[in-house]
Write a protein that holds these residues in place. Structure first.
Motif, short mmCIF file in Angstrom:
data_model
loop_
_atom_site.label_atom_id
_atom_site.label_comp_id
_atom_site.label_asym_id
_atom_site.label_seq_id
_atom_site.Cartn_x
_atom_site.Cartn_y
_atom_site.Cartn_z
N MET A 191 -0.33 32.39 -39.66
CA MET A 191 -1.54 31.78 -39.03
C MET A 191 -0.89 30.99 -37.76
O MET A 191 0.16 30.17 -37.81
CB MET A 191 -2.11 30.75 -39.98
N ARG A 192 -1.58 31.13 -36.70
CA ARG A 192 -1.21 30.46 -35.64
C ARG A 192 -2.29 29.28 -35.24
O ARG A 192 -3.44 29.40 -35.43
CB ARG A 192 -1.25 31.28 -34.25
N TYR A 193 -1.79 28.31 -34.59
CA TYR A 193 -2.60 27.11 -33.99
C TYR A 193 -2.47 26.71 -32.74
O TYR A 193 -1.40 26.89 -32.00
CB TYR A 193 -2.13 25.97 -35.14
N ALA A 194 -3.59 26.33 -32.47
CA ALA A 194 -3.80 26.14 -30.83
C ALA A 194 -4.30 24.53 -30.64
O ALA A 194 -5.35 24.33 -31.16
CB ALA A 194 -4.63 26.78 -30.20
N VAL A 195 -3.58 23.80 -30.11
CA VAL A 195 -4.19 22.35 -29.68
C VAL A 195 -4.46 22.14 -28.16
O VAL A 195 -3.49 22.29 -27.40
CB VAL A 195 -3.13 21.38 -30.22
N LEU A 196 -5.49 22.05 -27.82
CA LEU A 196 -5.81 21.90 -26.47
C LEU A 196 -5.79 20.19 -26.03
O LEU A 196 -6.63 19.56 -27.00
CB LEU A 196 -7.47 22.37 -26.09
N LEU A 209 -8.64 35.74 -31.64
CA LEU A 209 -7.38 36.40 -32.00
C LEU A 209 -6.78 35.58 -33.01
O LEU A 209 -5.48 36.08 -33.25
CB LEU A 209 -6.45 35.91 -30.72
N GLY A 210 -7.57 34.93 -33.74
CA GLY A 210 -7.20 34.03 -35.16
C GLY A 210 -6.48 33.00 -34.93
O GLY A 210 -5.63 32.68 -35.82
N LEU A 211 -6.47 32.18 -33.76
CA LEU A 211 -5.87 30.96 -33.68
C LEU A 211 -6.90 29.90 -34.15
O LEU A 211 -7.84 29.90 -33.79
CB LEU A 211 -5.46 30.70 -32.42
N ARG A 212 -6.29 28.96 -35.21
CA ARG A 212 -7.14 27.91 -35.50
C ARG A 212 -7.05 26.86 -34.32
O ARG A 212 -5.97 26.50 -33.80
CB ARG A 212 -6.75 27.25 -36.63
N THR A 213 -8.22 26.41 -33.78
CA THR A 213 -8.20 25.66 -32.64
C THR A 213 -8.57 24.21 -32.84
O THR A 213 -9.59 24.12 -33.43
CB THR A 213 -9.02 26.38 -31.60
N CYS A 214 -7.90 23.34 -31.89
CA CYS A 214 -8.38 22.06 -32.19
C CYS A 214 -8.30 21.42 -30.86
O CYS A 214 -7.43 21.82 -30.04
CB CYS A 214 -7.48 20.99 -33.04
N ASN A 222 -19.58 20.40 -25.66
CA ASN A 222 -19.51 21.63 -25.08
C ASN A 222 -18.43 22.73 -25.65
O ASN A 222 -18.79 23.92 -25.88
CB ASN A 222 -19.20 21.56 -23.51
N LEU A 223 -17.46 22.22 -26.26
CA LEU A 223 -16.52 22.99 -26.63
C LEU A 223 -16.72 23.42 -28.40
O LEU A 223 -16.39 24.64 -28.65
CB LEU A 223 -14.98 22.61 -26.60
N GLU A 224 -17.54 22.83 -28.71
CA GLU A 224 -17.71 23.05 -30.27
C GLU A 224 -16.66 23.40 -31.19
O GLU A 224 -16.58 24.48 -31.78
CB GLU A 224 -18.99 24.05 -30.26
N ILE A 225 -15.47 22.61 -31.05
CA ILE A 225 -14.51 22.96 -32.03
C ILE A 225 -14.32 21.69 -32.66
O ILE A 225 -14.76 20.40 -32.35
CB ILE A 225 -13.14 23.46 -31.11
N SER A 226 -13.12 21.51 -33.59
CA SER A 226 -12.70 20.37 -34.48
C SER A 226 -11.95 19.33 -33.30
O SER A 226 -11.21 19.95 -32.17
CB SER A 226 -11.46 20.61 -35.47
N PHE A 257 -4.79 18.04 -40.05
CA PHE A 257 -5.96 17.80 -40.98
C PHE A 257 -7.16 18.96 -40.53
O PHE A 257 -7.85 19.59 -41.22
CB PHE A 257 -6.23 16.50 -41.40
N THR A 258 -7.31 18.54 -39.49
CA THR A 258 -8.72 19.22 -38.92
C THR A 258 -8.61 20.47 -39.02
O THR A 258 -9.38 21.59 -38.97
CB THR A 258 -9.01 18.66 -37.30
N MET A 259 -7.16 21.11 -38.41
CA MET A 259 -7.15 22.60 -38.31
C MET A 259 -6.57 23.27 -39.98
O MET A 259 -6.06 24.46 -39.69
CB MET A 259 -6.03 22.91 -37.44
N GLN A 260 -6.33 22.33 -40.93
CA GLN A 260 -5.87 22.82 -42.22
C GLN A 260 -4.69 23.31 -42.01
O GLN A 260 -4.56 24.64 -42.66
CB GLN A 260 -7.06 23.66 -42.90
N TYR A 261 -3.70 22.87 -41.31
CA TYR A 261 -2.63 23.29 -41.21
C TYR A 261 -1.70 23.71 -42.35
O TYR A 261 -1.60 22.75 -43.07
CB TYR A 261 -1.71 22.27 -40.24
N GLY A 262 -1.27 24.77 -42.66
CA GLY A 262 -0.23 25.13 -43.59
C GLY A 262 -0.96 25.70 -44.85
O GLY A 262 -0.42 25.81 -45.84
N GLU A 263 -2.34 25.54 -45.02
CA GLU A 263 -2.89 25.70 -46.16
C GLU A 263 -3.00 27.16 -46.54
O GLU A 263 -3.34 27.66 -47.52
CB GLU A 263 -4.49 25.21 -46.20
N ASP A 264 -2.91 27.95 -45.61
CA ASP A 264 -2.79 29.54 -45.85
C ASP A 264 -1.42 30.29 -46.03
O ASP A 264 -1.04 31.43 -46.36
CB ASP A 264 -3.25 30.45 -44.70
#
Length: 290
Positions: A1-6, A129-134, A163-167, A265-272
């Motif tokens: 799982m990949r994670y993206a922090v904007l 693309l399957g990135l969990r985004t925060c 506008n962005l509708e993400i965590s 926590f918002t991206m549920q990092y590491g849970e998968d």
């Protein structure tokens, strides 16, 4: 799982400094992280870490301004339009990273987050693309010195969230410049405030926009042509309490860890992630115990 922090927010809020601090903290914690620069006008000197992906490899604001004679704002809009037309470039660049933490350093023009479609389209593409985004939105502690400036920051943060509708996590940066010690003249550029006073800004109190009853400021506000507007803003924030801030002091590792734990926590990092099996023990593993 990949994670993206904007990492978003107005110019001067400390976004690049926060990205550098977050990268350092992640590497110290033995976590894999990569910096992604989405600012086509970025100065290379602002990066402590070389961006793994850099929009300037695709298009730069300097080239757009020189070749098309655009101004800075129009050139930035053009750069993001060009990026959206060439998302296959970004997809190819992202394809090299798996199970990684990607930190996106975004430009300081807040209209990109509040009402332009570029960032929402980018977010949707990252999610496909399957990135969990925060998303994180930074405003600096100096905003606390001007209540009207502070509430404009709240409204822009709220607009970006919708506008962005993400965590989403809002961050009050440069808290090392706020002090509660009247004798501390060096670090008090952004004001001398008690803990109780600061808490009214971190969990915004709409009544900060209203002066004390009977005061000269209150009388002036009632006669002001903006009185009805201020009342409407107070009512909006009371009806939709979406915005609160985490204090960020980059000189304190615990402060960075607190912000990072909220992002995780918002991206549920590491849970998968699958649990790692321990390696087989042999006689060499017990040599230090003899």
């Amino acid at each position: 799982m990949r994670y993206a922090v904007l990492v978003t927010g107005p110019a001067g809020a400390g976004k690049s400094t926060f990205c550098n601090g977050l990268m350092t903290h992640l590497q110290t914690s033995k976590r894999t992280a990569h910096l992604v620069n989405l600012d086509p006008a970025a100065n290379s000197d602002a990066f402590e870490y070389e961006p793994a992906i850099d929009i300037r490899d695709l298009i730069s604001l300097e080239d757009v301004m020189s070749e098309l004679n655009y101004g800075p704002n129009g050139g930035l809009v053009y750069c993001f339009e060009y990026l959206l037309e060439n998302m296959d470039w970004l997809e190819e660049e992202l394809g090299n990273y798996e199970d990684d933490y990607l930190i996106f350093d975004c430009p300081g023009q807040i209209e990109l987050y509040t009402h332009h479609p570029f960032l929402p389209a980018l977010v949707r593409h990252l999610q496909r693309l399957g990135l969990r985004t925060c998303g994180t939105y930074l405003i600096e502690s100096q905003f606390m010195e001007d209540k009207y400036k502070f509430f404009s920051g709240i409204l822009s943060a709220m607009s970006a969230m919708v506008n962005l509708e993400i965590s989403w996590i809002n961050i009050m940066s440069k808290m090392d410049l706020v002090t509660n010690n009247v004798d501390d003249m060096a670090s008090g550029r952004n004001g001398i405030r008690s803990r109780k006073d600061i808490s009214r800004f971190l969990d915004p109190d709409p009544l900060l926009l209203v002066s004390a009853p009977g005061s000269s400021d209150e009388k002036n506000e009632r006669n002001s042509k903006f009185h009805s507007l201020n009342q409407a803003i107070v009512q909006l924030i009371e009806d939709h309490p979406l915005v609160s801030f985490l204090p960020l002091n980059l000189t304190e590792p615990d402060s960075i860890e607190t912000v990072l734990s909220h992002i995780d926590f918002t991206m549920q990092y590491g849970e998968d992630e699958e649990p790692k099996e321990p390696h087989d023990l042999d006689d060499g593993d017990f040599a230090d115990m003899e």
